[in-house]
Design a protein around this motif. Structure first.
Motif, mmCIF file in Angstrom:
data_model
loop_
_atom_site.group_PDB
_atom_site.id
_atom_site.type_symbol
_atom_site.label_atom_id
_atom_site.label_comp_id
_atom_site.label_asym_id
_atom_site.label_seq_id
_atom_site.Cartn_x
_atom_site.Cartn_y
_atom_site.Cartn_z
ATOM 1 N N GLY A 40 0.811 -1.211 0.000
ATOM 2 C CA GLY A 40 0.000 0.000 0.000
ATOM 3 C C GLY A 40 0.843 1.259 0.000
ATOM 4 O O GLY A 40 2.067 1.204 -0.077
ATOM 5 N N CYS A 41 0.149 2.384 0.086
ATOM 6 C CA CYS A 41 0.832 3.678 0.070
ATOM 7 C C CYS A 41 1.297 4.045 1.483
ATOM 8 O O CYS A 41 0.682 3.666 2.477
ATOM 9 C CB CYS A 41 -0.107 4.758 -0.467
ATOM 10 S SG CYS A 41 0.698 6.368 -0.635
ATOM 11 N N SER A 42 2.382 4.833 1.544
ATOM 12 C CA SER A 42 2.917 5.290 2.838
ATOM 13 C C SER A 42 2.037 6.349 3.491
ATOM 14 O O SER A 42 2.247 6.682 4.662
ATOM 15 C CB SER A 42 4.316 5.895 2.645
ATOM 16 O OG SER A 42 5.201 4.924 2.177
ATOM 17 N N ASP A 43 1.077 6.875 2.761
ATOM 18 C CA ASP A 43 0.199 7.938 3.264
ATOM 19 C C ASP A 43 -0.289 7.635 4.685
ATOM 20 O O ASP A 43 -0.798 6.543 4.943
ATOM 21 C CB ASP A 43 -1.007 8.060 2.308
ATOM 22 C CG ASP A 43 -1.822 9.317 2.559
ATOM 23 O OD1 ASP A 43 -2.282 9.505 3.707
ATOM 24 O OD2 ASP A 43 -1.994 10.097 1.624
ATOM 25 N N SER A 44 -0.144 8.627 5.579
ATOM 26 C CA SER A 44 -0.464 8.425 7.002
ATOM 27 C C SER A 44 -1.945 8.157 7.245
ATOM 28 O O SER A 44 -2.325 7.641 8.295
ATOM 29 C CB SER A 44 -0.046 9.663 7.805
ATOM 30 O OG SER A 44 -0.754 10.802 7.327
ATOM 31 N N ILE A 65 5.651 5.178 -1.499
ATOM 32 C CA ILE A 65 4.868 6.251 -2.118
ATOM 33 C C ILE A 65 4.099 5.696 -3.323
ATOM 34 O O ILE A 65 4.711 5.158 -4.262
ATOM 35 C CB ILE A 65 5.776 7.428 -2.548
ATOM 36 C CG1 ILE A 65 6.332 8.120 -1.302
ATOM 37 C CG2 ILE A 65 5.013 8.418 -3.429
ATOM 38 C CD1 ILE A 65 7.304 9.246 -1.600
ATOM 39 N N ALA A 66 2.791 5.776 -3.253
ATOM 40 C CA ALA A 66 1.873 5.396 -4.329
ATOM 41 C C ALA A 66 1.831 3.887 -4.618
ATOM 42 O O ALA A 66 1.547 3.481 -5.741
ATOM 43 C CB ALA A 66 2.134 6.182 -5.613
ATOM 44 N N ASN A 67 2.112 3.061 -3.572
ATOM 45 C CA ASN A 67 1.942 1.601 -3.677
ATOM 46 C C ASN A 67 2.479 1.012 -4.974
ATOM 47 O O ASN A 67 1.769 0.337 -5.711
ATOM 48 C CB ASN A 67 0.471 1.200 -3.461
ATOM 49 C CG ASN A 67 -0.542 2.133 -4.116
ATOM 50 O OD1 ASN A 67 -0.978 3.117 -3.513
ATOM 51 N ND2 ASN A 67 -0.873 1.870 -5.379
ATOM 52 N N GLY A 96 -4.347 0.919 -3.494
ATOM 53 C CA GLY A 96 -4.121 2.352 -3.707
ATOM 54 C C GLY A 96 -5.161 3.142 -2.935
ATOM 55 O O GLY A 96 -5.980 2.569 -2.211
ATOM 56 N N HIS A 97 -5.143 4.441 -3.082
ATOM 57 C CA HIS A 97 -6.181 5.253 -2.438
ATOM 58 C C HIS A 97 -6.422 6.517 -3.243
ATOM 59 O O HIS A 97 -5.508 7.081 -3.839
ATOM 60 C CB HIS A 97 -5.792 5.604 -0.996
ATOM 61 C CG HIS A 97 -4.597 6.509 -0.883
ATOM 62 N ND1 HIS A 97 -4.716 7.852 -0.601
ATOM 63 C CD2 HIS A 97 -3.279 6.275 -1.043
ATOM 64 C CE1 HIS A 97 -3.501 8.394 -0.581
ATOM 65 N NE2 HIS A 97 -2.616 7.462 -0.843
ATOM 66 N N TYR A 98 -7.722 6.934 -3.247
ATOM 67 C CA TYR A 98 -8.059 8.177 -3.931
ATOM 68 C C TYR A 98 -7.360 9.331 -3.221
ATOM 69 O O TYR A 98 -7.070 9.265 -2.038
ATOM 70 C CB TYR A 98 -9.581 8.388 -3.940
ATOM 71 C CG TYR A 98 -10.319 7.339 -4.759
ATOM 72 C CD1 TYR A 98 -9.823 6.931 -6.003
ATOM 73 C CD2 TYR A 98 -11.480 6.744 -4.292
ATOM 74 C CE1 TYR A 98 -10.478 5.971 -6.753
ATOM 75 C CE2 TYR A 98 -12.149 5.785 -5.048
ATOM 76 C CZ TYR A 98 -11.643 5.398 -6.273
ATOM 77 O OH TYR A 98 -12.288 4.433 -7.019
ATOM 78 N N PHE A 99 -7.075 10.379 -3.970
ATOM 79 C CA PHE A 99 -6.359 11.557 -3.461
ATOM 80 C C PHE A 99 -4.962 11.194 -2.957
ATOM 81 O O PHE A 99 -4.512 11.672 -1.919
ATOM 82 C CB PHE A 99 -7.207 12.297 -2.415
ATOM 83 C CG PHE A 99 -8.525 12.738 -2.992
ATOM 84 C CD1 PHE A 99 -8.585 13.857 -3.814
ATOM 85 C CD2 PHE A 99 -9.676 11.998 -2.794
ATOM 86 C CE1 PHE A 99 -9.785 14.243 -4.406
ATOM 87 C CE2 PHE A 99 -10.887 12.373 -3.384
ATOM 88 C CZ PHE A 99 -10.938 13.496 -4.186
ATOM 89 N N CYS A 100 -4.291 10.345 -3.708
ATOM 90 C CA CYS A 100 -2.921 9.939 -3.387
ATOM 91 C C CYS A 100 -1.953 11.031 -3.841
ATOM 92 O O CYS A 100 -1.924 11.409 -5.019
ATOM 93 C CB CYS A 100 -2.605 8.619 -4.103
ATOM 94 S SG CYS A 100 -0.922 8.037 -3.824
ATOM 95 N N GLY A 101 -1.164 11.532 -2.901
ATOM 96 C CA GLY A 101 -0.218 12.617 -3.206
ATOM 97 C C GLY A 101 0.822 12.214 -4.240
ATOM 98 O O GLY A 101 1.235 13.030 -5.064
ATOM 99 N N GLY A 102 1.241 10.958 -4.198
ATOM 100 C CA GLY A 102 2.241 10.481 -5.159
ATOM 101 C C GLY A 102 1.696 10.496 -6.575
ATOM 102 O O GLY A 102 2.377 10.920 -7.526
#
Ligand code: CO
Length: 208
Positions: A40-44, A65-67, A96-102
């Protein structure tokens, strides 16, 4: 946030686990046998175990970043190797996830320094699906669609590895593409046709 809170939280957590099972940590120390490898993504905001409601020992986790599943990333490739060949996980998930910064950063056609080589992999996904993406007028919809297409492409990258191909042939390992919708908290299964993808990939990348 005061870091002292983290250690207080830890004490509270230990107490709550021991209350339910006095042998919780001695059981946990005996080893791991997770069924799932989660990439997955590193997003907190996208906390792997919490959003799936899973406990320690139930999921082997890799986040970046960005899985991304990048063929020359020794970190990710080692995780796949260990999880698939040694832990013998039954499922590999790219989430993944919507609104992913990567993914957002990759959509900007500009120099982002040290991030360039990493974002390049996502920009390649954009290029591969340029016709579909450019036909979407709404920027947020385009962005969300790139998140989904990126998950699909990273599943394809998983399928290109010898470890996954062998585990698919020998014991029917399952690959899943998911997206976490930050707006609703929902986990969405993209229902990728993995058998079809595997068949197409094998024409060129048969390593199994
Ligand atoms: Co992200």
């Amino acid at each position: 946030m005061k870091l002292a809170h983290v250690f207080e939280n830890n004490e509270t957590w230990i107490a709550s686990k021991l209350e339910l099972n006095p042998n919780y940590f001695s059981d946990l120390s005996k080893g791991q046998n997770p069924d799932i490898l989660y990439i997955g993504c590193s997003d907190s905001r996208v906390s792997a175990e919490e959003l799936m409601g899973l406990q320690p020992g139930e999921v082997f986790v890799h986040r970046n970043i960005a899985n991304m599943v990048v063929n020359i990333d020794l970190n990710c490739m080692s995780v796949i190797n260990y999880a698939v060949n040694h832990l013998k996980v039954k499922h590999v998930v790219v989430c993944g996830h919507y609104f992913c910064g990567g993914v957002k950063a990759a959509m900007q056609a500009k120099d982002l320094g040290i991030l360039n080589p990493w974002l390049r992999n996502i920009r390649d996904v954009y290029r591969t699906h340029k016709v579909e993406l450019n036909a979407i007028e709404d920027e947020n919809q385009k962005y969300n669609r790139l998140v989904e297409l990126n998950v699909e492409e990273q599943c394809i990258n998983l399928i290109k590895t010898a470890d996954v191909q062998k585990a698919y042939k020998e014991r029917g390992i399952k690959i899943h593409g998911w997206v976490f919708d930050i707006h609703s908290g929902k986990l969405i299964d993209l229902h990728l046709n993995v058998d079809q993808i595997m068949h197409e990939i094998m024409e060129i990348y048969d390593l199994g």
